[in-house]
Each structure stands twice: as structure tokens, then as C-alpha cells.
Design a protein around this motif. Structure first.
Motif, PDB file in Angstrom:
ATOM      1  N   HIS A   1       5.057  -6.402  -2.631  1.00  0.00           N
ATOM      2  CA  HIS A   1       4.362  -5.109  -2.048  1.00  0.00           C
ATOM      3  C   HIS A   1       5.455  -4.297  -1.203  1.00  0.00           C
ATOM      4  O   HIS A   1       6.314  -4.949  -0.785  1.00  0.00           O
ATOM      5  N   SER A   2       5.000  -3.270  -0.746  1.00  0.00           N
ATOM      6  CA  SER A   2       5.738  -2.622   0.348  1.00  0.00           C
ATOM      7  C   SER A   2       5.209  -2.368   1.585  1.00  0.00           C
ATOM      8  O   SER A   2       5.382  -1.390   2.519  1.00  0.00           O
ATOM      9  N   GLY A   3       3.770  -2.874   1.686  1.00  0.00           N
ATOM     10  CA  GLY A   3       3.204  -2.730   3.175  1.00  0.00           C
ATOM     11  C   GLY A   3       1.798  -2.424   3.050  1.00  0.00           C
ATOM     12  O   GLY A   3       1.367  -2.027   2.051  1.00  0.00           O
TER      13      GLY A   3
ATOM     14  N   MET B   1      -1.111  -0.077   4.032  1.00  0.00           N
ATOM     15  CA  MET B   1      -1.118   1.238   4.274  1.00  0.00           C
ATOM     16  C   MET B   1      -2.349   1.802   5.197  1.00  0.00           C
ATOM     17  O   MET B   1      -2.537   2.810   6.045  1.00  0.00           O
ATOM     18  N   GLU B   2      -3.406   0.947   5.020  1.00  0.00           N
ATOM     19  CA  GLU B   2      -4.716   1.317   5.426  1.00  0.00           C
ATOM     20  C   GLU B   2      -5.591  -0.205   5.537  1.00  0.00           C
ATOM     21  O   GLU B   2      -5.457  -1.083   4.411  1.00  0.00           O
ATOM     22  N   TYR B   3      -6.399  -0.461   6.460  1.00  0.00           N
ATOM     23  CA  TYR B   3      -6.990  -1.548   6.637  1.00  0.00           C
ATOM     24  C   TYR B   3      -8.582  -1.605   7.220  1.00  0.00           C
ATOM     25  O   TYR B   3      -8.365  -1.032   8.267  1.00  0.00           O
TER      26      TYR B   3
ATOM     27  N   LYS C   1      -5.570  -0.598   1.491  1.00  0.00           N
ATOM     28  CA  LYS C   1      -4.653   0.052   0.802  1.00  0.00           C
ATOM     29  C   LYS C   1      -3.189  -0.665   0.859  1.00  0.00           C
ATOM     30  O   LYS C   1      -2.962  -0.722   2.232  1.00  0.00           O
ATOM     31  N   VAL C   2      -2.472  -1.028  -0.105  1.00  0.00           N
ATOM     32  CA  VAL C   2      -1.262  -1.803  -0.180  1.00  0.00           C
ATOM     33  C   VAL C   2      -0.492  -1.003  -1.057  1.00  0.00           C
ATOM     34  O   VAL C   2      -0.669  -0.612  -2.029  1.00  0.00           O
ATOM     35  N   GLY C   3       0.553  -0.868  -0.619  1.00  0.00           N
ATOM     36  CA  GLY C   3       1.858  -0.070  -1.369  1.00  0.00           C
ATOM     37  C   GLY C   3       2.553  -1.008  -2.360  1.00  0.00           C
ATOM     38  O   GLY C   3       2.853  -2.239  -1.966  1.00  0.00           O
TER      39      GLY C   3
ATOM     40  N   ILE D   1      -0.241   2.968  -4.965  1.00  0.00           N
ATOM     41  CA  ILE D   1      -1.004   2.249  -3.957  1.00  0.00           C
ATOM     42  C   ILE D   1      -2.190   1.777  -4.511  1.00  0.00           C
ATOM     43  O   ILE D   1      -2.853   2.299  -5.354  1.00  0.00           O
TER      44      ILE D   1
ATOM     45  N   ARG E   1       1.223   7.613  -5.093  1.00  0.00           N
ATOM     46  CA  ARG E   1       1.528   7.877  -3.888  1.00  0.00           C
ATOM     47  C   ARG E   1       2.074   9.402  -3.724  1.00  0.00           C
ATOM     48  O   ARG E   1       2.657   9.974  -4.748  1.00  0.00           O
TER      49      ARG E   1
END
Length: 90
Positions: free
Chosen positions: A37-39, A41-43, A49-51, A56, A88
Motif C-alpha cells: 500500500h501507499s497509505g 487516505m481516509e478513515y 480508503k487505501v492507496g 485507491i 486516483r
């Protein structure tokens, strides 16, 4: 690559070439394990949301928590309703 794996990639809108370096494992309806993953993005408890690469992942559910996170992996627990993807924005 196996036919089953390719079918899952197609349902997520990923090609085998795009999936190199990222892997999503859905564990029943109670967890999602993401590698590469790259982080986050929303939680929230209902949407995470995971990059990954140029996309996403949207994990939808109820009472979700990030159980494990490090630079390579994320494990999300809770009642999982759906795993979707979106492109994205540049």
C-alpha cells in the motif's frame, strides 16, 4: 498466474501487470489484508480508503478498525461489506 487470481484482479479492475507489488486478501467478511500500500487516505468505521499504485481501494463495512499497519502491510478488521477501487486523480 492462476485463473482464479486473474479473475479476482479483473473484478477489482486491475491487470496482472498493475498488481505487481500490491496484493489484497479478503478474509471472509471479517477482514482485509493489503500488501504494497501507499497509505491510508481516509478513515472511518464505515469507509477506509487505501492507496495502491495508481488506484485507491475503498473498503466499506461496519465497525472497521486498522488492526495492523506498517510501511508494507495493512490489516483491517470489522464487518466487511465491499472492496472497490477507483482511479486516483492526478
Amino acid at each position: 498466474m492462476s485463473g482464479f487470481y486473474n479473475d479476482i484482479l479483473l473484478k477489482l479492475g486491475l491487470s496482472p501487470e498493475e498488481s505487481v507489488g500490491s496484493k489484497v486478501t479478503i478474509i471472509g467478511f471479517c477482514g482485509v489484508f493489503i500488501e504494497g500500500h501507499s497509505g491510508i487516505m481516509e478513515y472511518s468505521e464505515e469507509l477506509i480508503k487505501v492507496g495502491i499504485k495508481r488506484k485507491i481501494l475503498l473498503i466499506k463495512g461496519k465497525n472497521m478498525v486498522v488492526s495492523v499497519i506498517n510501511k508494507d502491510e495493512i490489516y483491517i478488521k470489522g464487518k466487511i461489506f465491499a472492496v472497490e477501487e477507483e482511479v486516483r486523480e492526478k
